[in-house]
Design a protein around this motif. Structure first.
Motif, PDB file in Angstrom:
ATOM      1  N   ILE A 143       1.032  -1.003  -0.156  1.00 32.16           N
ATOM      2  CA  ILE A 143       0.063  -0.040   0.040  1.00 32.16           C
ATOM      3  C   ILE A 143       1.155   1.385  -0.286  1.00 32.16           C
ATOM      4  O   ILE A 143       1.746   1.203   0.530  1.00 32.16           O
ATOM      5  N   GLU A 144       0.256   2.254  -1.054  1.00 34.35           N
ATOM      6  CA  GLU A 144       1.490   2.981  -1.368  1.00 34.35           C
ATOM      7  C   GLU A 144       0.495   4.568  -0.466  1.00 34.35           C
ATOM      8  O   GLU A 144      -0.615   4.955  -0.479  1.00 34.35           O
TER       9      GLU A 144
ATOM     10  N   LEU B  17       0.569   8.360  12.733  1.00 33.21           N
ATOM     11  CA  LEU B  17      -0.498   7.038  11.970  1.00 33.21           C
ATOM     12  C   LEU B  17       0.554   6.114  11.246  1.00 33.21           C
ATOM     13  O   LEU B  17      -0.345   5.446  11.486  1.00 33.21           O
ATOM     14  N   TYR B  18       0.121   7.316  10.266  1.00 33.01           N
ATOM     15  CA  TYR B  18       0.619   5.880   9.133  1.00 33.01           C
ATOM     16  C   TYR B  18       1.759   5.257  10.007  1.00 33.01           C
ATOM     17  O   TYR B  18       1.858   3.826   9.625  1.00 33.01           O
TER      18      TYR B  18
ATOM     19  N   GLU C 161       6.771   3.117   6.507  1.00 30.80           N
ATOM     20  CA  GLU C 161       7.789   3.586   6.248  1.00 30.80           C
ATOM     21  C   GLU C 161       7.976   4.609   5.668  1.00 30.80           C
ATOM     22  O   GLU C 161       7.113   4.507   4.198  1.00 30.80           O
ATOM     23  N   ILE C 162       8.719   6.043   5.774  1.00 27.33           N
ATOM     24  CA  ILE C 162       8.993   6.538   4.564  1.00 27.33           C
ATOM     25  C   ILE C 162      10.137   6.181   3.783  1.00 27.33           C
ATOM     26  O   ILE C 162      11.026   5.603   3.689  1.00 27.33           O
ATOM     27  N   GLU C 163       9.600   6.081   2.329  1.00 27.31           N
ATOM     28  CA  GLU C 163      10.231   5.914   1.435  1.00 27.31           C
ATOM     29  C   GLU C 163      11.534   6.398   0.827  1.00 27.31           C
ATOM     30  O   GLU C 163      12.379   6.246   0.407  1.00 27.31           O
TER      31      GLU C 163
ATOM     32  N   MET D 174       5.514   7.328   0.925  1.00 27.09           N
ATOM     33  CA  MET D 174       5.211   6.242   2.476  1.00 27.09           C
ATOM     34  C   MET D 174       5.192   4.851   1.784  1.00 27.09           C
ATOM     35  O   MET D 174       3.966   4.990   1.356  1.00 27.09           O
ATOM     36  N   ALA D 175       5.106   3.667   2.538  1.00 28.10           N
ATOM     37  CA  ALA D 175       4.994   2.467   2.129  1.00 28.10           C
ATOM     38  C   ALA D 175       5.113   1.193   3.045  1.00 28.10           C
ATOM     39  O   ALA D 175       5.157   1.874   4.058  1.00 28.10           O
ATOM     40  N   ARG D 176       4.305   0.956   2.872  1.00 27.69           N
ATOM     41  CA  ARG D 176       3.575  -0.325   4.016  1.00 27.69           C
ATOM     42  C   ARG D 176       3.516  -1.873   2.960  1.00 27.69           C
ATOM     43  O   ARG D 176       2.749  -2.010   2.093  1.00 27.69           O
TER      44      ARG D 176
END
Length: 180
Positions: A127-128, A141-142, A148-150, A169-171
């Motif tokens: 998820i981006e 929150l994220y 995480e900040i990419e 950011m992505a998870r």
């Protein structure tokens, strides 16, 4: 409405076409709109069309509404990152909470609902999202939910006449689905 620190029950449901007026008011709120990557002056007719497309039975999108005591408190959604075969495992996330409900658990409730759907039902691996670098509450929150900040995109979007930076950011799904 409850006082500060008192949390009313939050209800999540799928968005409906009848929510168009609430979406237009919410997305056009002077404290919400500048934090979004959307242009100002949204209107209900545009939202009716968008909601109808999103709610089409063939759509791969999920759009949730959070309500407190039957009142629109925010929304969150997931949409495919693209149609390319090699990116079908990725969805983009967007969400916004009404200012009168900030810091009352609405963002957390929306995030839990979206991640449950993505992880357990839609087979999403990644998820981006993009978030303005000065939106500390959203970034916190994220992060709490595994994002995480990419990287940081400098001068990514024009906001109130100034080019502003965003974090990408992505998870990743903590328990990735396996093909059958």
């Amino acid at each position: 409405m409850a006082g500060k620190g008192v949390h009313m029950p939050i209800t999540l449901r799928r968005a409906r076409v009848e929510d168009a007026e609430a979406f237009a008011a919410h997305m056009g709120h002077p404290l919400v709109q500048p934090m979004l990557l959307r242009l100002p002056y949204t209107d209900a007719a545009v939202w009716r069309t968008r909601l109808a497309e999103t709610l089409n039975a063939s759509s791969d999108q999920l759009l949730l509404v959070a309500e407190i005591d039957g009142v629109f408190a925010g929304h969150g959604g997931l949409a495919p990152a693209g149609t390319q075969l090699r990116r079908r495992h990725v969805m983009g996330l967007g969400m916004a909470v009404a200012p009168e409900h900030w810091r009352r658990g609405v963002g957390n409730a929306l995030m839990l609902g979206l991640l449950d759907w993505a992880d357990r039902w839609a087979g999403v691996l990644r998820i981006e999202l993009q978030v303005f670098t000065d939106n500390a509450p959203a970034i916190a929150l994220y992060r709490r939910h595994g994002f995480e900040i990419e990287g940081t995109h400098r001068a990514y979007a024009l906001r109130d006449g100034v080019y502003a930076d965003v974090h990408a950011m992505a998870r990743l799904n903590p328990q990735p689905p396996r093909p059958a």
